[in-house]
Design an enzyme around this catalytic site. Structure first.
Site, short mmCIF file in Angstrom:
data_model
loop_
_atom_site.label_atom_id
_atom_site.label_comp_id
_atom_site.label_asym_id
_atom_site.label_seq_id
_atom_site.Cartn_x
_atom_site.Cartn_y
_atom_site.Cartn_z
N HIS A 16 0.83 -1.21 0.00
CA HIS A 16 0.00 0.00 0.00
C HIS A 16 0.86 1.26 0.00
O HIS A 16 0.40 2.34 0.36
CB HIS A 16 -0.97 0.00 1.19
CG HIS A 16 -2.05 -1.02 1.03
ND1 HIS A 16 -2.78 -1.51 2.09
CD2 HIS A 16 -2.51 -1.68 -0.07
CE1 HIS A 16 -3.66 -2.40 1.64
NE2 HIS A 16 -3.50 -2.53 0.34
N SER B 51 -6.97 -7.64 9.48
CA SER B 51 -8.35 -8.15 9.48
C SER B 51 -8.61 -8.95 8.21
O SER B 51 -9.65 -9.59 8.07
CB SER B 51 -9.33 -6.99 9.58
OG SER B 51 -9.13 -6.10 8.49
N1 APR Z 1 -1.75 -7.83 17.98
C1 APR Z 1 -2.50 -8.62 17.17
N2 APR Z 1 -3.55 -8.16 16.46
C2 APR Z 1 -3.84 -6.84 16.58
C3 APR Z 1 -3.10 -5.96 17.39
C4 APR Z 1 -2.02 -6.51 18.12
N3 APR Z 1 -1.24 -5.77 18.92
N4 APR Z 1 -3.66 -4.72 17.29
C5 APR Z 1 -4.69 -4.82 16.43
N5 APR Z 1 -4.81 -6.09 16.01
C6 APR Z 1 -5.74 -6.61 15.00
C7 APR Z 1 -7.12 -6.01 15.04
O1 APR Z 1 -7.96 -6.77 15.88
C8 APR Z 1 -7.55 -6.11 13.57
O2 APR Z 1 -8.23 -7.33 13.32
O3 APR Z 1 -5.20 -6.24 13.75
C9 APR Z 1 -6.24 -6.12 12.79
C10 APR Z 1 -6.03 -4.83 12.02
O4 APR Z 1 -6.99 -4.81 10.99
P1 APR Z 1 -7.28 -3.44 10.23
O5 APR Z 1 -7.42 -2.34 11.22
O6 APR Z 1 -8.39 -3.71 9.26
O7 APR Z 1 -5.94 -3.15 9.43
P2 APR Z 1 -5.45 -3.83 8.07
O8 APR Z 1 -5.88 -5.24 7.99
O9 APR Z 1 -3.99 -3.54 7.98
O10 APR Z 1 -6.23 -2.95 6.96
C11 APR Z 1 -5.90 -3.19 5.61
O11 APR Z 1 -7.19 -1.23 4.99
O12 APR Z 1 -7.71 0.91 5.64
C12 APR Z 1 -7.00 0.15 4.72
O13 APR Z 1 -5.05 0.71 3.54
C13 APR Z 1 -5.53 0.44 4.83
O14 APR Z 1 -3.66 -1.07 4.79
C14 APR Z 1 -4.94 -0.85 5.35
C15 APR Z 1 -5.94 -1.89 4.87
#
Ligand code: APR
Length: 255
Positions: free
Chosen positions: A114, A199
């Protein structure tokens, strides 16, 4: 099988990380109960909104400056993945994050699917359909911060006068072809695909674990909430990445 067992049995561990790998560094994620999208509307952060609205660009630069001024540093999860690469057990990792913390932790082969908040680039005068069509100009983000400090709230490309944007992939923006190709190639070589803190709901990035599975890799998911791929994973570890990863990586490397 524990995560340490899976890592110990693997020769080519490829991590696929999301915002959850950086929350213990202080950077909020997007979709957990305290995530960014619980406070902002993602529709305000699309590529087209950025192109059509100077106000959106000015707000984006303010947010970028705050993000960079916070001085986030890697946490034990980033450091554990760097140790895995340094031990020769990982050919690299793919991250959805734009924070650069994997590189700061010592990871050398990082595919930023990204993009990165650490550079800015020309996206052209009126790019359409989510496709940047800039002149090729690209600089470290400090260039943009200096323009903002000099009183220009909406810096334009110094070569062609086009719009300037962080070298990140916004919603409804096409991914950078070279990064996607590198991510597919890296995931395709894995014998263990390890997702950490994602996620797994944003495509095409979330296709990568499935691609690795189709290529015969095992899939391990470290996440503190359920994901749509939990049912097809060989192992799901519910927990904090900063606790789970160092323990599993160090146990595997000490065998
Ligand atoms: N340890 C393990 N899991 C964690 C922690 C942690 N310390 N902190 C948060 N999480 C989990 C959350 O429960 C969530 O399921 O990490 C996940 C993060 O998911 P998202 O917030 O959806 O982030 P991501 O999957 O990176 O999103 C993908 O979406 O908004 C766009 O471009 C953006 O790159 C991003 C993409």
């Amino acid at each position: 099988m524990s995560l340490a067992d899976l890592i110990a049995d693997a020769d080519r561990v490829v991590a696929f990380t999301g915002a959850g790998v950086s929350t213990e560094s202080g950077i909020p994620d997007f979709r957990s109960p305290t995530g960014v999208w619980t406070r902002y509307d993602p529709q305000d952060f699309t590529f087209d909104r950025y192109v059509e609205s100077a106000e959106v660009r000015e707000r984006s630069w303010r947010m970028r400056r705050e993000f960079l001024a916070a001085g986030y540093t890697p946490n034990p999860a980033h450091l554990a993945l760097a140790r895995l690469e340094q031990a020769g057990r990982s050919p690299g990792l793919v991250t959805q994050n734009i924070d650069g913390l994997h590189q700061d932790a010592g990871s050398r082969h990082v595919v930023e699917i990204h993009g990165t908040a650490r550079d800015v680039m020309c996206i052209g005068h009126q790019p359409r359909h989510g496709t940047p069509d800039g002149c090729g100009w690209r600089m470290p983000v400090d260039w943009a911060l200096a323009q903002l400090d000099a009183g220009d709230p909406d810096p334009l490309c110094p070569l062609c006068g086009g719009l300037v944007k962080s070298a990140t992939v916004s919603f409804e923006q096409v991914l950078f072809g070279d990064a996607l190709e590198a991510a597919v190639s890296l995931a395709g070589t894995a014998d263990l695909l390890l997702t950490v803190g994602s996620s797994l709901v944003v495509y095409p990035a979330a296709d990568l674990p499935l691609l690795a599975l189709r290529n015969g890799a095992r899939l391990a998911i470290v996440n503190d909430e359920p994901t749509p791929l939990d049912d097809v994973a060989d192992l799901v570890v519910r927990g904090r990445a900063g606790d789970v990863l160092p323990e599993a990586v160090d146990a595997a490397l000490s065998r």
